[in-house]
Write a protein that holds these residues in place. Structure first.
Motif, short mmCIF file in Angstrom:
data_model
loop_
_atom_site.label_atom_id
_atom_site.label_comp_id
_atom_site.label_asym_id
_atom_site.label_seq_id
_atom_site.Cartn_x
_atom_site.Cartn_y
_atom_site.Cartn_z
N ALA A 193 -18.97 4.75 4.36
CA ALA A 193 -18.74 5.23 2.99
C ALA A 193 -17.33 5.79 2.90
N GLN A 194 -16.64 5.53 1.77
CA GLN A 194 -15.29 6.10 1.58
C GLN A 194 -15.47 7.56 1.16
N GLN A 195 -14.67 8.42 1.78
CA GLN A 195 -14.96 9.87 1.63
C GLN A 195 -14.17 10.50 0.49
N PHE A 196 -13.86 9.75 -0.62
CA PHE A 196 -13.13 10.42 -1.73
C PHE A 196 -14.11 11.28 -2.50
N HIS A 197 -13.60 12.36 -3.14
CA HIS A 197 -14.56 13.21 -3.85
C HIS A 197 -14.01 13.73 -5.15
N GLY A 198 -12.99 13.10 -5.69
CA GLY A 198 -12.55 13.62 -7.00
C GLY A 198 -11.33 12.88 -7.49
N ASP A 199 -11.16 12.87 -8.80
CA ASP A 199 -9.97 12.20 -9.36
C ASP A 199 -9.83 12.71 -10.79
N THR A 200 -8.89 13.65 -11.01
CA THR A 200 -8.80 14.30 -12.32
C THR A 200 -8.51 13.27 -13.42
N ARG A 201 -7.75 12.22 -13.10
CA ARG A 201 -7.45 11.22 -14.15
C ARG A 201 -8.76 10.61 -14.66
N LEU A 202 -9.60 10.26 -13.69
CA LEU A 202 -10.89 9.64 -14.07
C LEU A 202 -11.71 10.64 -14.87
N GLU A 203 -11.71 11.91 -14.41
CA GLU A 203 -12.51 12.91 -15.13
C GLU A 203 -12.07 12.99 -16.59
N ILE A 204 -10.76 12.98 -16.79
CA ILE A 204 -10.28 13.09 -18.19
C ILE A 204 -10.74 11.87 -18.98
N ILE A 205 -10.65 10.71 -18.35
CA ILE A 205 -11.03 9.48 -19.08
C ILE A 205 -12.49 9.56 -19.51
N TRP A 206 -13.36 9.92 -18.52
CA TRP A 206 -14.77 9.87 -18.96
C TRP A 206 -15.25 11.18 -19.56
N THR A 207 -14.32 12.05 -19.87
CA THR A 207 -14.67 13.12 -20.82
C THR A 207 -14.28 12.66 -22.22
N LEU A 208 -13.17 11.90 -22.27
CA LEU A 208 -12.74 11.42 -23.59
C LEU A 208 -13.71 10.38 -24.14
N ILE A 209 -14.25 9.53 -23.24
CA ILE A 209 -15.15 8.46 -23.75
C ILE A 209 -16.34 9.08 -24.50
N PRO A 210 -17.08 10.00 -23.92
CA PRO A 210 -18.19 10.57 -24.70
C PRO A 210 -17.69 11.27 -25.97
N ILE A 211 -16.52 11.92 -25.87
CA ILE A 211 -16.01 12.58 -27.09
C ILE A 211 -15.75 11.53 -28.16
N LEU A 212 -15.17 10.39 -27.72
CA LEU A 212 -14.88 9.31 -28.69
C LEU A 212 -16.19 8.82 -29.33
N ILE A 213 -17.19 8.57 -28.48
CA ILE A 213 -18.47 8.06 -29.01
C ILE A 213 -19.04 9.08 -30.00
N VAL A 214 -18.99 10.34 -29.59
CA VAL A 214 -19.60 11.39 -30.44
C VAL A 214 -18.85 11.49 -31.76
N VAL A 215 -17.54 11.34 -31.70
CA VAL A 215 -16.78 11.45 -32.97
C VAL A 215 -17.12 10.26 -33.88
N THR A 216 -17.23 9.06 -33.27
CA THR A 216 -17.55 7.91 -34.13
C THR A 216 -18.94 8.05 -34.74
N ILE A 217 -19.80 8.82 -34.10
CA ILE A 217 -21.12 9.07 -34.74
C ILE A 217 -20.99 10.18 -35.76
N PHE A 218 -20.14 11.17 -35.46
CA PHE A 218 -20.11 12.36 -36.32
C PHE A 218 -19.50 12.07 -37.68
#
Lengths: 103, 203, 599, 357
Positions: D82-107
């Protein structure tokens, strides 16, 4: 007999405690007078501010929060602010509810 | 209580427990006061909290502001007495601690007597718990506050009883009295909020 | 200190019923929570089977209206308060002290008191079946249906007093665990080296501490309305039924996070272990948990979109409800990233966690759908909501809990749960769950309301109801398979090594099952996944340094206070004189408790 | 072992999606469906519903595929660590924005649908007062002076405004094809309005959807959307006073019903029909129970649960609780007249009721 630990270094003296007690009494008397004097719209904010001051004084000095670990004041302020927000939200929801018919 | 484990944050676990319990009690009284404030607007049958004229008839308000401010003053002084008792305990001045502890208990009981008098007076004026929304929410709120004060008095009496039996300061006595003091001050500030919102606020 | 109390000399017995009644060991208390949780879970599951049998065909006659209404109310109450919460409590009682390197919780006797008060509240609530007055107005008991005029018997008094006792138990347990997590972490275990499970329990404890008092006020008000003729919720007397809804849901929504967060914590421990790599985005998951805690108090009125809320509150609560979906989404992405690039081993524990991931996501998606009031006015109180509830609670909380059972069984009892049976159990649950609850989405869209004991034939609901009933039988069979696996494990020889799964967290550093004092020497923590850190830097911690370890003695006062509270509760249902007796017993037990020597 | 697991996962997910698609077709035709709108408000809701459903389906497919793919691709294989990586802030930002985007398009569509949905009804709307009671609906047309129960007629393409009240517990007024549900909370008067767009022969089904006691499941109602002239005809019929009984049996029933304030038999006494029911133009003035002036014109009885015919009426009058549990047991409920009246007497009353067109 070992002395109680932690925060006895920054203790207040008896005189200071008595002074704070006097201050609280004065604020209560001012509140009392304010409620009799016809202040109209000003009354509610004044009363709220005065009771808030009393609240903070007792919590900070009598309950020692100012000299305690930061975590305790964070815990208490979070809970108090949450209770206040829920109180305000509930009162607002019921006051501005057009559908209440037995108003 | 349990033995004094080494605490990572330096705060004694028992004091931390009391503070978090007080946080929980904040929400408890928050909900009680919310109920009172919600029903404050629509009390539609006598007796009323304040003097008002309802379709031509004058109704005398029940809330007695001077009397209640006196009881508020009593509770405030009991807080001051409590602080001095804690001061005495932490500077192991046994006489001072016992003296102020007794006066705190006395002032607390005095406050409870004020409450009992006020409740009997209201009942006499016809305000039962089921008479109207003012009765229900007022008795529930001040009743629960009174119960908290009563429990506080019992705690202080048992602490006092503890010191008499050992006529010297145990290792934890100062700490127990300080924690009881926290509870007592909390009950006092809850009354400060109730006093302002219930008695002084215009209707 | 004072001499031993005249009542009874407490000798050191560590076997037999008396040791269980007076235990203050967090592991024994955890086992008791787990056993009572599973027992009540089975009873509530049986109630569900009765409900599904009645609904299998239109105009079913197996169960009459009153019994059906009691069944669905008690099914919900028992599943939530007596099943999922205690099983969650079993995990955090067992694991939090072990995971943070402490020998026990901060206040062991208070922990015992919490369990016994929980059990007395649970028995009092369940006894309502025996006395013929099981609550029958739905688990959130909307007023004024709970008023004396519309209920017969004491069903709602059982509800109010039962939940008051359970509330006391949960609040005290939460206080205990918040202090334990803050104050009793092993040296070196900073806040961001704690396992994710401990973070989730920290959040759960805060949610309970801050939300239960509001429910307590609502319950007291029901009790006063029914017994002292107050008019809190009676519109005729000036009260307002919506006050109950507000007070209940201010508690209600944090409560549903209390049900799901322990399982999220379990999954966050199981997935990294079986993916052979650390959790992805540790701080993201922790901050997502904390933001759920804060936002959880700002969304409650999304249960009340159809009660005539004005446009502004509807928009505000819809926005906050949608906002709380974001951290949940972040968690799901982080779990997926944890599995990405891993070397995933498939056994019962990991399959239940992957099942949690899939099914909880479906529940999350259907939840966000009715966060929007226009859609909610079509979906509220239909079977779409029942589907959403069961996907997040059964697919989410229960799958997480069973994943935890299979994962930690060797640590708890030194024996493995049979792997073959575990797989059968998983597939029975996975297929049964989807067969039962996915058609409920369709029933909801076809307009089938909730809580109806019968429905007409020509509405197009027949096929899906039969499918759901068959699915629910599969779940019953799955549960039997699990019980058989437990029985088989009980019979087998304890053969579990200390760390069978080569897991990272501290509890795997102890023997299986751990000794009564947990750690021979309090571990020093230098990194987030301590055991993996030691393994990678091949550090061996000295294990056998034995210094005098002080363990709190057993005490029967917690049990005594709980019995006092139970008597008080019974008094509230019968005559208040009995309650006075209960209060006396409580005071006596507190007096004994305070004077009991702890060294 | 893994291939079985993989096949099972793929099988169960494809089964779910298969069932899902086949179900969509039947949703349009079911009588109480929520996805076949027939009024302006219902169309408004449908637009948001369709958008959010598609978003949900996309997220469902993406995440389910991701789970299956990751479980399959990164399964334990010999020799692969198993590759032992455990974090990536760029990815975190991306998949925080995706749910925000979905939620805004519903809101956004939600936020502009809510004011319309909760707007005040237009001035010319037909006013209907609906009062929810334990286990039936009372409808009143204040302007047209009509009182009926459980079945109403409304004209097509004209706005109709419902004023929702309740006299006992909380109920919910919901006609799935014509608009979202609104609760009937005692002590509150809620509003709801829509403009029906399609007149049809069969009724639009409605049901109480807030648990309200024993017979919550038996509290249905029907809404008929008629063309304007059919509606006017219905209004005239409803406004007319009850005609006196014609047939011989009906005359006996009429006399029995109208002249008895109570029925006494060896089993005790029960209140007469007149104390609770009202029949316009007769001495029956009761206000607690459904108005019977034009009961025969209604297609169902007992809040839309049973078809309105002779057998059901006889069974209902003899023992209401057998058909709707809880009706006789609740305070002020309808007594079981089989204990107080003979078969013939009940049949005569039914004959009279069948004549009240």
């Amino acid at each position: 007999m070992e002395n109680t630990h932690s925060s006895d270094a920054n203790h207040l003296s008896i005189k200071q405690y008595l002074k704070i007690g006097a201050l609280l009494t004065i604020i209560t008397i001012v509140e009392l007078i304010a409620s009799y004097v016809a202040l109209g719209a000003l009354l509610v904010p004044i009363l709220l501010i005065l009771s808030a001051i009393k609240f903070v004084i007792v919590v900070a000095y009598f309950m020692h929060l100012r000299f305690e670990h930061r975590l305790l004041s964070q815990i208490f302020t979070f809970a108090f602010v949450l209770a206040l927000c829920i109180l305000l939200a509930l009162v607002a929801l019921f006051i501005y509810d057009p559908s209440i018919s037995n108003r | 209580m349990s033995e004094q484990a080494h605490s990572v944050t330096g705060i004694d676990s028992r004091k931390l427990l009391m503070w978090i319990f007080l946080a929980s009690d904040c929400l408890f009284f928050g909900a009680l006061i919310s109920t009172y404030m919600i029903f404050k607007g629509n009390i539609n049958n006598p007796p009323y909290p304040t003097d008002r004229i309802v379709n031509g008839e004058f109704f005398h308000g029940l809330l007695n502001i001077p009397l209640t401010s006196a009881s508020t003053f009593v509770l405030l002084m009991s807080s001051v007495a409590m602080v001095l008792a804690v001061y005495g305990a932490q500077n192991n001045n046994l006489k001072m601690m016992k003296g102020w502890l007794i006066s705190t208990i006395g002032l607390g009981i005095f406050f409870l007597l004020f409450q009992v008098y006020e409740f009997r007076h209201f009942l006499h004026e016809g305000l039962g718990i089921s008479t109207n929304q003012f009765g229900a929410s007022f008795y529930l709120m001040t009743g629960f506050h009174g119960v908290h004060v009563g429990i506080g008095v019992i705690i202080l009496i048992s602490l006092l009883f503890g010191t008499f039996r050992r006529n010297s300061l145990g290792p934890d006595t100062g700490f127990h009295i300080e924690t009881a003091g926290l509870y007592w001050h909390f009950v006092d500030i809850v009354w400060i909020v109730i006093f302002t919102l219930v008695y002084l606020m215009p209707y | 200190m004072t001499t031993a109390l005249p009542l009874a000399v407490k000798e050191e017995t560590n076997s037999g019923i008396w040791s269980w009644l007076t235990t203050v060991d967090h592991k024994k208390i955890g086992t008791m929570y787990g056993v009572s949780g599973v027992v009540f879970f089975i009873i509530a599951g049986f109630e569900a089977l009765l409900i599904r049998t009645q609904l299998a065909v239109p105009n079913g006659t197996i169960i009459d209206a009153d019994t059906y209404n009691q069944l669905f109310t008690m099914h919900a109450l028992m599943m939530i308060f007596l099943g999922v919460m205690p099983m969650g409590a079993a995990f955090f009682n067992w694991l939090v002290p072990l995971m943070i390197g402490a020998r026990d919780v901060a206040f062991p006797r208070l922990n015992a008191f919490s369990f016994w008060t929980f059990l007395s509240g649970a028995l009092l609530l369940t006894s309502s079946w025996i006395f013929g007055d099981a609550p029958d107005v739905g688990w959130f008991a909307y007023a004024p249906l709970t008023e004396k005029a519309y209920t017969v018997g004491q069903a709602m008094d059982f509800y109010a007093v039962g939940l008051l006792l359970l509330g006391v138990a949960s609040t005290v347990a939460s206080l205990n665990f918040v202090v334990t997590i803050i104050n009793m972490r092993a040296p070196g275990m900073s806040w961001f080296r704690m396992p994710v499970f401990v973070w989730m329990i920290f959040v759960v404890a805060w949610l309970l501490i801050l939300s239960l008092p509001v429910l307590t006020i609502g319950l007291v008000q029901i009790y006063f309305d029914r017994n002292f003729d107050t008019n809190f919720f009676n519109p005729m007397g000036g009260g307002d039924p919506l006050l109950w809804q507000h007070l209940f849901w201010i508690f209600g929504h944090p409560e549903v996070y209390v049900l799901i967060l322990p399982s999220m914590g379990i999954v966050s421990e199981v997935l990294p272990t079986f993916s052979r790599k650390p959790i992805f985005g540790y701080s993201a998951i922790v901050f997502a948990g904390l933001s759920i805690a804060v936002l959880g108090f700002a969304v409650w009125s999304h249960h009340m979109f159809t009660t005539g809320l004005g446009p502004v509150p509807s928009i505000v609560f819809s926005a906050s409800t949608m906002a709380i979906g974001v951290p949940t989404g972040v968690k799901i992405f982080n779990w997926l990233a944890t599995m990405w690039g891993g070397s995933i081993r498939f056994n019962s524990a990991s399959m239940f966690s992957i099942g949690f991931l899939a099914l909880f996501t479906i529940g999350g998606i259907s939840g966000v759908m009715h966060a929007s009031p226009p859609i909610d006015t079509q979906q509220q109180d239909t079977y779409f909501i029942v589907a959403h509830i069961h996907y997040v609670l059964f697919g989410g909380a229960v799958f997480g809990i069973f994943s935890g059972f299979y994962y930690w069984w060797p640590k708890f009892f030194g024996r493995f749960l049979d792997e073959k049976l575990g797989q059968i159990h998983f597939w029975l649950f996975f297929i049964g769950m989807n067969l039962t609850f996915f058609p409920m989405h369709f029933l909801g869209v076809q307009g089938m309301p909730r809580r109806i004991y019968r429905y007409d034939a020509d509405l197009g609901w027949e096929t899906w109801n039969i499918v759901a009933t068959l699915g629910s039988y599969l779940l019953g069979v799955g549960m039997l398979v699990f019980l058989y696996a437990v029985w088989k494990a009980y019979k087998s020889e304890p053969d579990a090594p200390d760390n069978p799964w080569d897991a990272p967290t501290l509890e795997w550093a102890t023997s299986s099952p751990p000794p009564e004092h947990d750690f021979d020497v309090v571990p020093v923590v230098e990194a987030r996944d301590p055991l993996w850190y030691d393994r990678d830097n091949n550090i061996t911690r000295e294990k056998t340094k034995d210094e005098h370890i002080h363990l709190p003695p057993p005490s029967y006062y917690p049990l005594l206070i709980s019995i006092g509270l139970l008597v008080g509760g019974i008094g509230m249902l019968t005559t208040l004189m009995i309650s006075a007796l209960g209060v006396l017993l409580v005071f006596y037990a507190i007096w004994g408790w305070v004077l009991e020597p702890t060294s | 072992m893994l291939s079985i697991m993989k096949r099972k996962t793929v099988f169960s997910f494809s089964a779910i999606i298969g069932i899902f698609l086949s179900a969509c077709s039947s949703w349009q035709t079911d009588p109480q469906t929520t996805v076949n709108p027939k009024s302006d408000m219902a169309y408004l809701i449908q637009d948001v519903y369709v958008l959010v459903s598609w978003l949900a389906l996309i997220v469902f497919v993406v995440i389910m595929f991701a789970i299956v793919y990751i479980s399959w691709k990164f399964r334990e294989r010999p020799g692969v660590e198993a590759q032992q990586f455990h974090g990536d802030t760029r990815l975190e930002i991306i998949w925080t924005l995706i749910p925000i985007l979905i939620v805004v398009t519903i809101f956004i569509p939600t936020a502009n649908a809510i004011p319309k949905m909760k707007s005040d009804p237009p001035a010319n709307a037909l006013q209907i007062d609906v009062v929810g009671k334990q286990w039936w609906f009372e409808f009143k047309y204040p302007e047209l002076n009509i009182t009926t129960a459980n079945e109403i007629h409304i004209p097509v393409n004209t706005p109709v405004a419902f004023n929702l009240e309740s006299t006992d517990v909380i109920h919910a007024f919901w006609i799935p094809q014509l608009g979202g549900k609104v609760d009937m909370v005692p002590g509150h008067s809620n509003k709801m309005w829509f403009t029906p767009t399609e007149a049809r022969k069969e009724a639009y089904l409605g049901q109480c959807t807030e648990f309200c006691g024993t017979s919550h499941a038996n509290m249905l109602f029907r809404v008929f959307v008629d063309e304007q002239d059919d509606f006017n005809q219905w209004v005239n019929d409803q406004q007319s006073v009850a005609i006196p009984a014609q047939s011989e049996l009906a005359k006996q029933g009429e006399a029995l019903l109208l002249n008895n304030v109570a029925f006494i038999s060896e089993n005790g006494s029960a209140v007469g029909c007149v104390t609770c029911h009202k029949i316009e133009g007769t001495t029956a003035m009761g206000m607690l129970a459904p108005n019977l002036t034009h009961i025969a014109s209604r297609s169902t009885i007992a809040a839309g649960v049973f078809e309105n015919n002779k057998e059901n009426l006889i069974k209902w009058i003899s023992n209401p609780s057998k058909m709707k549990p809880g009706v006789s047991e609740r305070t002020g409920g309808m007594p079981m007249y089989e204990n107080y009246l003979s078969e013939e007497q009940i049949e005569s009353i039914v004959a009279y009721l069948m004549e009240l067109q």
